[in-house]
Design a protein around this motif. Structure first.
Motif, short mmCIF file in Angstrom:
data_model
loop_
_atom_site.label_atom_id
_atom_site.label_comp_id
_atom_site.label_asym_id
_atom_site.label_seq_id
_atom_site.Cartn_x
_atom_site.Cartn_y
_atom_site.Cartn_z
N GLU A 52 -3.13 44.10 -11.40
CA GLU A 52 -2.52 42.81 -11.73
C GLU A 52 -1.00 42.97 -11.71
O GLU A 52 -0.46 43.90 -12.30
N TYR A 53 -0.32 42.06 -11.05
CA TYR A 53 1.12 42.15 -10.93
C TYR A 53 1.72 40.76 -11.03
O TYR A 53 1.03 39.75 -10.89
N ARG A 54 3.03 40.73 -11.27
CA ARG A 54 3.74 39.46 -11.38
C ARG A 54 4.74 39.33 -10.24
O ARG A 54 5.29 40.32 -9.77
N ILE A 55 4.96 38.08 -9.82
CA ILE A 55 5.87 37.80 -8.71
C ILE A 55 6.99 36.88 -9.18
O ILE A 55 6.73 35.89 -9.88
N PHE A 56 8.22 37.22 -8.81
CA PHE A 56 9.40 36.41 -9.12
C PHE A 56 10.12 36.09 -7.82
O PHE A 56 10.04 36.86 -6.85
#
Length: 354
Positions: A52-56
């Motif tokens: 699971e990762y976050r994108i900006f």
């Protein structure tokens, strides 16, 4: 150890080497959370290794017709969103912050007075001052993703405390004589014109504008896929590509001949091209040029460079709290590198000993 790893999403090379390092860190027992910035969410692919990762949104360089478009780059910056993301990224639960030239993680660490390890080929400019890096480039390097510990990656150390490339364990297989083409900053029409005269060669061309595989004359057009691309590179005789660091590194260890066109205005690629030329590792093509391609296609295959398992050693160094200084780590890794004879000769002519 819990690690926040910020990864620049603009180039696939950042993602590729970070994937390798993330897996090595996890094998050492680390818990790694990843954030990405610099490209639209739908443009990421083959991301399973990151969990699971976050994108900006972050900041990315806009290109047009094979060159950096600075006005469009500035226009695309979402400054207020960038500041908001930096302020809201809570790092209090992490034992270590790593940034692969990713600005939000780096600036958040600076804002929260925390150490941040910068691991990238861009980080070499903290130790080496290339002529290709003018005032604008040096300013970008200083403020884009500021870190407290810079770990630079390169094909040779040039007398600085930097380390060899982080590369996946790649299996070299029997070659089929094909040529891989990866020129994502060039238009498809320009690539077609470049390759059209060479009917006796089979080109496998990967491009972000291709959504479905197809054939046209001597070109097999492919959409972007890490697995398919790696398989194609392993069986190819050579590669025609822009001068990004990670892909060139993979080609070097596989013993592929390299024809490379640096993106105009992209100071990192211009510097990479200069280093490749000095070390005799590739043919440089400043513009798309049919005559250069024709001459390059006749060249023999080079001997591979052997680099050690940098990801494993670097992961252990991070997990052990960076007890050895960077110079010690650098020396240990470069002792394990094996260059072909002609590269050794080039290095000696530059004034370095092996």
């Amino acid at each position: 150890m819990r690690i926040l790893f910020g990864i620049q999403g603009t180039g696939n090379g950042h993602i590729s080497r970070s994937r390798t390092l993330v897996l090595a860190l996890k094998q050492c027992g680390a818990e790694v959370d990843c954030i990405f910035s610099g490209r639209h969410a739908e443009a990421y692919f083959d991301m399973e290794a990151f969990g699971e990762y976050r994108i900006f949104p972050g900041v990315s360089f806009a290109t047009q017709n094979g060159r950096v478009n600075l006005p469009r780059t500035v226009q695309n910056i979402q400054a207020l969103r960038l500041i908001k993301d930096v302020k809201e990224l809570d790092l209090s639960e992490y034992d270590c912050i790593i940034s692969d030239f990713e600005p939000i993680s780096a600036w958040a660490a600076k804002h929260q007075l925390l150490d941040c390890i910068g691991i990238s080929n861009q980080a070499v400019c903290h130790y080496i001052h290339p002529k290709e890096y003018g005032l604008i480039a040096r300013t970008i390097m200083k403020y884009y993703a500021p870190v407290t510990q810079s770990v630079g990656l390169h094909w040779f150390h040039f007398g600085a405390p930097i380390i060899p490339p982080i590369i996946d364990a790649l299996n070299k297989t029997d070659e089929d004589g094909s040529i891989v083409v990866y020129l994502p900053f060039e238009s498809i029409d320009h690539i077609k014109l470049l390759l059209a005269p060479f009917k006796d060669y089979q080109f496998k061309c990967f491009h972000p504008d291709i959504t479905q595989s197809s054939y046209s004359d001597n070109i097999n057009w492919q959409s972007l896929s890490r697995t398919v691309f790696t398989q194609s590179l392993s069986t190819a005789s050579g590669i025609i590509t822009n001068t990004g660091f990670a892909l060139i590194s993979e080609a070097l260890v596989l013993g592929k001949k390299i024809l490379t066109k640096p993106v105009k205005g992209q100071f990192e690629q211009l510097y990479n091209a200069s280093c490749l030329s000095k070390l005799g590792l590739a043919t440089i093509m400043p513009t798309l040029d049919i005559n250069t391609v024709r001459q390059w296609l006749t060249q023999p295959l080079p001997t591979p460079i052997i680099y050690p398992d940098v990801a494993k050693t670097l992961a252990e160094w991070i997990m052990n709290g960076q007890k050895d200084d960077l110079s010690t780590l650098s020396h240990r890794l470069w002792q394990q590198v094996k260059y072909p004879y002609h590269v050794k000769q080039k290095i000696r002519t530059l004034g370095y000993t092996l």
